[in-house]
Design a protein around this motif. Structure first.
Motif: not given
Lengths: 261, 170
Positions: A66-88
């Motif tokens: 196995y060779k691999g990686f994953e980059i994660v990111a999120d952005y806070r939209l409201t108090k409780k909701i986040y936009v989130a994404a993973e690229i790998g």
């Protein structure tokens, strides 16, 4: 502001500490609890959090297949909701009894996280659920396979195949493959130090589209993982991420208004 | 909300533990795999009547293992090599006559093309065959009698074992 007793605060801290110990076996660095019981107006920080999956990085070191990686990111939209994404990116060789193949490809998963955890003071820990839409573009390389012979024609208890097993090494690549899926996830994120978060998620994935190669199958899909263990793909990650604050809001006005009512 | 989350997490964890049990590690019985050539035996003087053989032996020229079908049968399955395009089988007929028991060996050489087809992760690949010509019959060295009177190919495509591919008349 709700009147939170010291006892429940301690319980909350312990929940995070034990979660981290059990799930990540990392030294938990809980934030220092303020000693005062008077509460300052709550502020909410908004910004982007970026990080990487520790599991894929460490597995790349100890697993030759196995060779691999994953980059994660999120952005806070409201108090409780986040936009989130993973690229790998995955480069995985599966060595099975009958088949040996290598899957290579890139995936992206995007969606939302919903924080169900009510933080106290200015803590920004999360216990969350989320949804994602996933897409992967990849290739399969068929390294070798064993032909399933059926040359045991004597049909007695002691007889076996007349011909020896034959392994072929076609080393054939099937390119231009893709898959789409949806997933639900649950996880935690805890702030270890200022702006540095450790997180863990468990994911259940379900394929909505799967472009298979002619004459072979997508037994493994980057981002989705194994396709042959039931109808669902299962995944998880341990993310270490850094929060970049962009702006702040104060909860004061809204909560005071709520209290007056 | 917290209760709902706890329940959700529980379902997720229990669900994933069930899913990790690999259900198709073993190739299920009855899954179509590499087919053998199905040969049936008929009388040469009355070609519609089956002519069973008993204590029948057959082997690939050059190999030490011999397949023995002890029971009386009118149908045998003959494997083709998946790593070659030609295989020469020797068929030994055991006949009991007035002069005791005699054995007579006839060779049939099969020429074919082959195709590999993916079945599943557990079953891997299977090979199917196409006979490119009628099997060539030769006699064993030192013998001067052929026991097979006629070989007739019914199906040149060897894709399953549901019906006979070759009829042997003797």
């Amino acid at each position: 502001m709700k009147n939170i007793t010291l006892k429940t605060r301690m319980k909350d801290i312990y929940l995070f500490i034990t979660s981290l110990l059990v799930l990540a076996s990392f030294p938990a660095m809980a934030q220092q609890a303020a000693d005062t019981t008077t509460v300052a107006p709550k502020t909410y920080r908004y910004g982007i959090r970026v990080g990487a999956d520790l599991y894929r990085l460490t597995r790349s070191l100890y697993d030759d297949n196995y060779k691999g990686f994953e980059i994660v990111a999120d952005y806070r939209l409201t108090k409780k909701i986040y936009v989130a994404a993973e690229i790998g990116n995955d480069n995985m060789t599966v060595d099975d009894d009958m088949i040996n193949f290598t899957t290579k490809g890139t995936y992206i998963q995007a969606g939302f996280d919903y924080n169900t955890y009510e933080n106290w003071l200015d803590m920004e820990n999360m216990i969350f659920v989320g949804v994602r839409y996933g897409f992967s573009s990849f290739s399969q390389n068929l390294n070798s396979y064993r032909v399933n012979q059926n040359s045991n024609v004597q049909n007695t208890a002691t007889s076996s195949n007349y011909f020896d097993d034959v392994v072929f090494y076609p080393n054939q690549e099937y390119g231009g493959l893709s898959a789409h899926w949806v997933e639900v996830l649950g996880g935690i994120k805890a702030e270890l130090f200022d702006n540095l978060f450790l997180g863990f998620t468990v994911r259940l994935k379900s394929l909505v589209a799967n472009k298979k190669p002619e004459g072979f199958d997508n037994l493994y899909i980057p981002g989705f993982n194994r396709t042959y263990a039931g109808n669902f793909g299962v995944g998880f990650n341990y993310s270490l991420s850094y929060f970049i604050p962009l702006y702040k809001t104060q909860a004061k006005k809204a909560e005071e208004a709520a209290a007056k009512k | 909300m917290k209760k709902a989350f706890a329940l959700f997490l529980l379902v997720l964890l229990v669900g994933s533990s069930f899913l990790s049990c690999e259900k198709d590690d073993i190739c299920a019985e009855g899954t179509p795999t590499t087919p053998n050539v199905v040969i049936r035996f008929f009388r040469s003087d009355n070609t519609s009547v089956l002519n069973p053989v008993s204590n029948f032996k057959y082997y690939v020229e050059g190999m030490t293992d011999t397949i023995t079908i002890t029971a009386s049968t009118d149908s045998i399955r003959v494997p083709l090599r998946v790593d070659a395009t030609q295989v020469k089988w020797g068929f030994i007929l055991r006949q009991t006559g007035t002069g005791g028991t005699t054995r007579n060996t006839d060779y049939l050489t099969f020429d074919y093309t082959k195709q590999q087809t993916y079945v599943s992760r557990a079953c891997g690949y299977k090979t199917t065959f196409n006979l490119t010509e009628d099997p060539v019959q030769t006699d064993a060295p030192g013998e001067n009698t052929l026991w097979i009177d006629e070989v007739e190919v019914e199906k040149y495509n060897i894709e399953d074992e549901n019906e006979r591919h070759i009829s042997i008349y003797y």
